[in-house]
Design a protein around this motif. Structure first.
Motif, PDB file in Angstrom:
ATOM      1  N   MET A 274       0.847  -1.191   0.000  1.00 53.93           N
ATOM      2  CA  MET A 274       0.000   0.000   0.000  1.00 53.93           C
ATOM      3  C   MET A 274       0.884   1.244   0.000  1.00 53.93           C
ATOM      4  N   VAL A 275       0.607   2.128  -0.953  1.00 57.94           N
ATOM      5  CA  VAL A 275       1.292   3.420  -1.010  1.00 57.94           C
ATOM      6  C   VAL A 275       0.266   4.474  -0.599  1.00 57.94           C
ATOM      7  N   PRO A 276       0.173   4.777   0.692  1.00 56.03           N
ATOM      8  CA  PRO A 276      -0.863   5.680   1.181  1.00 56.03           C
ATOM      9  C   PRO A 276      -0.424   7.130   1.076  1.00 56.03           C
ATOM     10  N   ILE A 277      -1.353   8.030   1.385  1.00 57.73           N
ATOM     11  CA  ILE A 277      -0.992   9.445   1.352  1.00 57.73           C
ATOM     12  C   ILE A 277       0.038   9.790   2.415  1.00 57.73           C
ATOM     13  N   ASP A 278       0.209   8.955   3.429  1.00 55.80           N
ATOM     14  CA  ASP A 278       1.303   9.171   4.374  1.00 55.80           C
ATOM     15  C   ASP A 278       2.646   9.187   3.654  1.00 55.80           C
ATOM     16  N   CYS A 279       2.740   8.401   2.581  1.00 52.15           N
ATOM     17  CA  CYS A 279       3.953   8.370   1.757  1.00 52.15           C
ATOM     18  C   CYS A 279       3.878   9.368   0.609  1.00 52.15           C
ATOM     19  N   THR A 280       2.754   9.379  -0.108  1.00 51.73           N
ATOM     20  CA  THR A 280       2.695  10.178  -1.336  1.00 51.73           C
ATOM     21  C   THR A 280       2.694  11.678  -1.064  1.00 51.73           C
ATOM     22  N   TYR A 281       2.232  12.103   0.102  1.00 56.39           N
ATOM     23  CA  TYR A 281       2.312  13.526   0.427  1.00 56.39           C
ATOM     24  C   TYR A 281       3.764  14.006   0.474  1.00 56.39           C
ATOM     25  N   LYS A 282       4.697  13.078   0.581  1.00 57.17           N
ATOM     26  CA  LYS A 282       6.114  13.436   0.592  1.00 57.17           C
ATOM     27  C   LYS A 282       6.718  13.426  -0.809  1.00 57.17           C
ATOM     28  N   ALA A 283       5.932  13.008  -1.797  1.00 58.60           N
ATOM     29  CA  ALA A 283       6.372  13.011  -3.195  1.00 58.60           C
ATOM     30  C   ALA A 283       6.027  14.350  -3.827  1.00 58.60           C
TER      31      ALA A 283
ATOM     32  N   CYS B  56      -0.090  -6.619   4.726  1.00 57.18           N
ATOM     33  CA  CYS B  56       0.237  -5.541   3.790  1.00 57.18           C
ATOM     34  C   CYS B  56       1.571  -4.907   4.159  1.00 57.18           C
ATOM     35  N   LEU B  57       2.386  -4.620   3.160  1.00 49.02           N
ATOM     36  CA  LEU B  57       3.534  -3.746   3.345  1.00 49.02           C
ATOM     37  C   LEU B  57       3.038  -2.317   3.184  1.00 49.02           C
ATOM     38  N   VAL B  58       3.153  -1.529   4.232  1.00 51.26           N
ATOM     39  CA  VAL B  58       2.660  -0.148   4.232  1.00 51.26           C
ATOM     40  C   VAL B  58       3.858   0.786   4.108  1.00 51.26           C
ATOM     41  N   LEU B  59       3.896   1.559   3.028  1.00 49.09           N
ATOM     42  CA  LEU B  59       4.988   2.505   2.809  1.00 49.09           C
ATOM     43  C   LEU B  59       4.677   3.829   3.493  1.00 49.09           C
ATOM     44  N   ARG B  60       5.716   4.448   4.027  1.00 54.40           N
ATOM     45  CA  ARG B  60       5.502   5.697   4.750  1.00 54.40           C
ATOM     46  C   ARG B  60       6.456   6.816   4.333  1.00 54.40           C
ATOM     47  N   ASP B  61       7.607   6.467   3.780  1.00 53.42           N
ATOM     48  CA  ASP B  61       8.611   7.479   3.434  1.00 53.42           C
ATOM     49  C   ASP B  61       9.199   7.171   2.066  1.00 53.42           C
ATOM     50  N   LEU B  62       9.726   8.210   1.424  1.00 51.54           N
ATOM     51  CA  LEU B  62      10.444   8.029   0.174  1.00 51.54           C
ATOM     52  C   LEU B  62      11.507   9.103   0.030  1.00 51.54           C
TER      53      LEU B  62
END
Length: 314
Positions: free
Chosen positions: A190-199, A291-297
């Motif tokens: 899952m690529v949530p907005i917790d991660c995508t807001y940092k993109a 689920c693998l939950v992504l949080r940072d990038l």
């Protein structure tokens, strides 16, 4: 190594378009075997047309597009023209597509493709509501054991939601579909907005994209500039994230992302929090991770990758 074979299930959407273009600009790593469309950002007729036009912009009219579900499994359709414009791709000027649509329903395309391929060789990338994939699982549960992985853009926990205080758009539109997928046992990232807001897409990056000068780059820059206006209004900033390309970014460069395996439940009952992705980040429930939950990038490296890959397109 052979490229990873992917199905893109999508509801374009400017950020969906960037995800599609990023995949098409990476043929050594990703083979797009087909695109299924779903109602989401705009109704199905428009998401289907948009997907066709984006493929043809990139010179890939050979990739078939299969229209899928016109509405969520249970709820009425909720769309996002307030973000993407009436067309879903406002900001660009693309000609009508010339290639015909695929000759089957998007749900059947997903089932037939997964069942015909060797087990563990098809990755499904969902960039919109998960209606098509959920319906495919309901219709043919055998696909669950044969899918390599589902990588989805959707959900949010630490950042809350972007459509309601609790729910992100893609999950909110069809929470029952998300519930089917998350409870199916299929491997999930899952690529949530917790991660995508940092993109975060910056004005300087947009200038660099437009300066590439190709038709794809110029049209993509126009889409992004329109899309950015919503961010300007919402956040009061001249920078705004592109959500959906993070799915392809993860497939291309997983080293740029960080997250952890968690148990995730989808709220489908509460009128206040319907569509919430309840992430057990700290393992307090002791439920097994699903689920693998992504949080940072790594944002600069991600946008450098996207610029380089989009620059390859005509």
């Amino acid at each position: 190594m052979a490229p990873r074979r992917i199905i893109i299930d999508t509801d374009p959407g400017q950020d969906d378009a960037f995800a599609i273009l990023l995949a098409l600009g990476s043929p050594e790593e990703l083979e797009v075997v087909g695109v299924s469309t779903v109602a989401g950002n705009v109704p199905l007729e428009r998401t289907t047309l948009n997907a066709q036009m984006v493929l043809e912009l990139a010179g890939r009219a050979d990739i078939p597009v299969y229209p899928g579900c016109r509405r969520p499994m249970v709820r009425p359709l909720f769309t996002a023209e307030y973000v993407h414009g009436d067309s879903g791709l406002d900001g660009c000027d693309l000609p009508p597509p010339s290639a015909p649509l695929g000759a089957k329903h998007g749900v059947d395309f997903i089932i037939d493709t997964v069942m015909a391929a060797d087990p563990g060789t098809i990755t499904v990338c969902t960039l919109g509501p998960m209606t098509n994939l959920a319906m495919a699982i309901v219709k043919e549960p055998a696909i669950v054991a044969r899918i390599r992985e589902v990588v989805l853009m959707g959900g949010g926990f630490f950042e809350g939601g972007n459509t309601t205080p609790a729910a992100e758009f893609n999950i909110f539109v069809d929470p029952h579909a998300a519930h089917v997928v998350f409870s199916s046992g299929v491997p999930l990232t899952m690529v949530p907005i917790d991660c995508t807001y940092k993109a975060v897409m910056t004005p300087d990056w947009l200038r660099r994209l437009r300066a590439v000068g190709t038709e794809t780059a110029v049209q993509a820059a126009g889409m992004a500039e329109f899309y950015q206006r919503y961010g300007n209004q919402k956040f009061g900033t001249d920078s705004y994230p592109l959500h959906d390309p993070c799915v392809m970014g993860f497939l291309l460069r997983p080293d740029l992302f960080q997250g952890r395996d968690c148990h995730v439940d989808i709220e489908i009952v509460s009128p206040v929090t319907t569509g919430m992705t309840v992430v057990d980040w700290w393992g307090v429930t002791k439920k097994p991770a699903n689920c693998l939950v992504l949080r940072d990038l790594d944002n600069p490296a991600f946008y450098d990758l996207m610029l380089e890959r989009l620059s390859r397109l005509p």
